[in-house]
Design an enzyme around this catalytic site. Structure first.
Site, short mmCIF file in Angstrom:
data_model
loop_
_atom_site.label_atom_id
_atom_site.label_comp_id
_atom_site.label_asym_id
_atom_site.label_seq_id
_atom_site.Cartn_x
_atom_site.Cartn_y
_atom_site.Cartn_z
CG LEU A 192 -1.90 -1.23 1.21
CD1 LEU A 192 -2.53 -1.46 2.58
CD2 LEU A 192 -2.99 -1.01 0.16
N PRO A 193 0.27 2.43 -0.29
CG PRO A 193 -1.08 3.97 -1.42
CD PRO A 193 -1.13 2.67 -0.68
CB THR A 197 8.33 2.17 1.65
OG1 THR A 197 8.97 1.25 0.78
CG2 THR A 197 9.38 2.99 2.39
CE LYS A 229 12.42 1.34 0.36
NZ LYS A 229 12.75 0.95 -0.97
CE LYS A 263 6.14 6.07 1.23
NZ LYS A 263 5.63 4.82 0.72
P1 NAD Z 1 0.86 2.60 -6.15
O1 NAD Z 1 0.26 3.89 -5.73
O2 NAD Z 1 1.08 2.33 -7.60
O3 NAD Z 1 -0.02 1.37 -5.57
C1 NAD Z 1 -0.69 1.39 -4.34
C2 NAD Z 1 -2.02 0.68 -4.54
O4 NAD Z 1 -2.69 0.57 -3.29
C3 NAD Z 1 -2.98 1.43 -5.48
O5 NAD Z 1 -3.35 0.58 -6.57
C4 NAD Z 1 -4.18 1.78 -4.59
O6 NAD Z 1 -5.42 1.74 -5.27
C5 NAD Z 1 -4.09 0.68 -3.54
N1 NAD Z 1 -4.78 0.98 -2.30
C6 NAD Z 1 -4.74 2.13 -1.56
N2 NAD Z 1 -5.54 2.00 -0.48
C7 NAD Z 1 -6.09 0.76 -0.54
C8 NAD Z 1 -6.99 0.05 0.28
N3 NAD Z 1 -7.52 0.59 1.37
N4 NAD Z 1 -7.34 -1.20 -0.08
C9 NAD Z 1 -6.85 -1.77 -1.20
N5 NAD Z 1 -5.97 -1.15 -2.03
C10 NAD Z 1 -5.61 0.11 -1.70
O7 NAD Z 1 2.23 2.48 -5.34
P2 NAD Z 1 3.48 1.50 -5.66
O8 NAD Z 1 4.44 2.19 -6.55
O9 NAD Z 1 2.95 0.16 -6.02
O10 NAD Z 1 4.16 1.46 -4.21
C11 NAD Z 1 3.61 0.69 -3.14
C12 NAD Z 1 4.58 0.74 -1.97
O11 NAD Z 1 5.86 0.24 -2.37
C13 NAD Z 1 4.82 2.17 -1.45
O12 NAD Z 1 4.89 2.13 -0.05
C14 NAD Z 1 6.17 2.55 -2.08
O13 NAD Z 1 6.88 3.49 -1.31
C15 NAD Z 1 6.88 1.19 -2.10
N6 NAD Z 1 7.93 1.07 -3.12
C16 NAD Z 1 7.72 1.50 -4.40
C17 NAD Z 1 8.74 1.35 -5.35
C18 NAD Z 1 8.53 1.82 -6.77
O14 NAD Z 1 9.52 1.90 -7.52
N7 NAD Z 1 7.29 2.12 -7.21
C19 NAD Z 1 9.95 0.75 -5.00
C20 NAD Z 1 10.13 0.28 -3.70
C21 NAD Z 1 9.10 0.44 -2.76
#
Ligand code: NAD
Length: 299
Positions: free
Chosen positions: A65-66, A94, A169, A244
């Site tokens: 999740l975000p 994260t 992390k 972030k």
């Molecule tokens: P994203 O915004 O693409 O995905 C998050 C998903 O969570 C969305 O599809 C959203 O609809 C869903 N969501 C939000 N609230 C919800 C709920 N209550 N129930 C169900 N689904 C829900 O983000 P991301 O890029 O996939 O990143 C996710 C996590 O991974 C974050 O914490 C980010 O910091 C971490 N991260 C991302 C990357 C990257 O390169 N994108 C790399 C390492 C870590």
């Protein structure tokens, strides 16, 4: 067959859930976005109508999740009341260390095993199943956490007890943010001094300035291995994601009483880059801000 409930199917979670399907697990997937569910259903997962439905028969629950508030809410409202007590709960988002520890305390007092397991590696690694996981959990739970994460992982390392995965992390990413800015400043100074960027790259990557941000992820286009800089800083690791993580590091440092002046400066520089409208660009694009050539990022 192991039943996985996967919650959060965004840029990272979508690919990760698909890797669980490839790994032979039965995946029940939920996201607030129907389009995100449909995409994962296309890879062989089953879609769920709610978090409660996804977790009700799960052996393992994985969340991606975000940020902290999303994780706290989904755990409090849905996962802890609805998942079977035998389910292993793993949060791969994260988030801040305090939220990770608070959710861990809630989960363990409700009788669950819990791990915080944030990842290193971006969407390409998520799609390929080559993420690095840093895990905070009880020693006795680690073998099962490792097994659950395997289809998505290149490496799974236990950092320590609850919260230690998130601590690892944010410390790693604070170091990365600082080292990238240092590398960009060195390239910008080399240019002003009339030193060719490819000469600087070759010399520094064989000298004591060598670091990952220089030799593996050079921010100057056309030098070193192919990186986001060669695609006008598209793709890769977005500057607003780095921001972030730097904010999380600064909040953690303030609470823990740690002195992190360079982490603080790195946060300020990435915040400026973001405010100027370049938060979606790769984090190495900060080079162009330091060179005073932001216009090239819009080209
Ligand atoms: P994203 O915004 O693409 O995905 C998050 C998903 O969570 C969305 O599809 C959203 O609809 C869903 N969501 C939000 N609230 C919800 C709920 N209550 N129930 C169900 N689904 C829900 O983000 P991301 O890029 O996939 O990143 C996710 C996590 O991974 C974050 O914490 C980010 O910091 C971490 N991260 C991302 C990357 C990257 O390169 N994108 C790399 C390492 C870590």
């Amino acid at each position: 067959m192991t039943r996985i409930a996967f919650i959060g199917l965004g840029n990272m979670g979508g690919g990760m859930a698909a890797r669980q399907v490839v790994g032979g697990r039965e995946v029940k997937a939920f996201d607030l976005s129907q389009a995100a569910i449909a995409k994962v259903v296309g890879t062989g997962a089953e879609g769920a109508a709610s978090v409660a439905e996804a977790v009700k028969d799960a052996d393992v629950v994985i969340t991606m999740l975000p940020a902290g508030p999303h994780v706290r809410k989904v755990y409090t409202d849905d996962i802890l009341p609805k998942a079977p007590k035998t389910a292993l709960l793993i949060d791969c988002s994260t988030i801040d260390v305090d939220s990770a520890r608070a959710v861990a305390a809630q989960a363990t007092s409700a009788g669950f095993r819990f791990a915080d397991a944030p990842v290193s590696g971006g969407t390409a690694a998520a799609d390929a199943g080559t993420l690095a996981f840093m895990v905070g959990c009880d020693e006795t739970a680690f073998a099962d956490v490792d097994e659950a994460l395997k289809p998505m992982a290149r490496v799974v390392i236990r950092a320590g007890d609850h919260g230690a995965g998130q601590a690892a992390k944010i410390c790693n990413n604070m170091l990365l943010g600082i080292s990238m800015i240092g590398t960009c400043e060195a390239f910008a100074l080399a240019e002003k001094l009339g030193l060719a960027p490819d000469r600087f790259f070759e010399i520094a990557s064989k000298s004591s300035g060598q670091c990952w941000s220089l030799s593996t992820y050079a921010p100057w286009p056309g030098v070193g291995p192919q990186t986001a800089s060669d695609r006008n800083y598209e793709g890769g690791f977005a500057a607003n994601m780095m921001l972030k993580d730097l904010k999380l590091a600064q909040e953690a440092a303030a609470r823990a009483g740690a002195t992190t002046p360079l982490g603080n400066s790195a946060e300020a520089l990435y915040a400026l880059f973001d405010r100027l409208g370049y938060g979606g660009k790769d984090f190495s694009g900060v080079l162009q801000m330091l060179r005073g050539d932001l216009a090239r990022l819009s080209g």
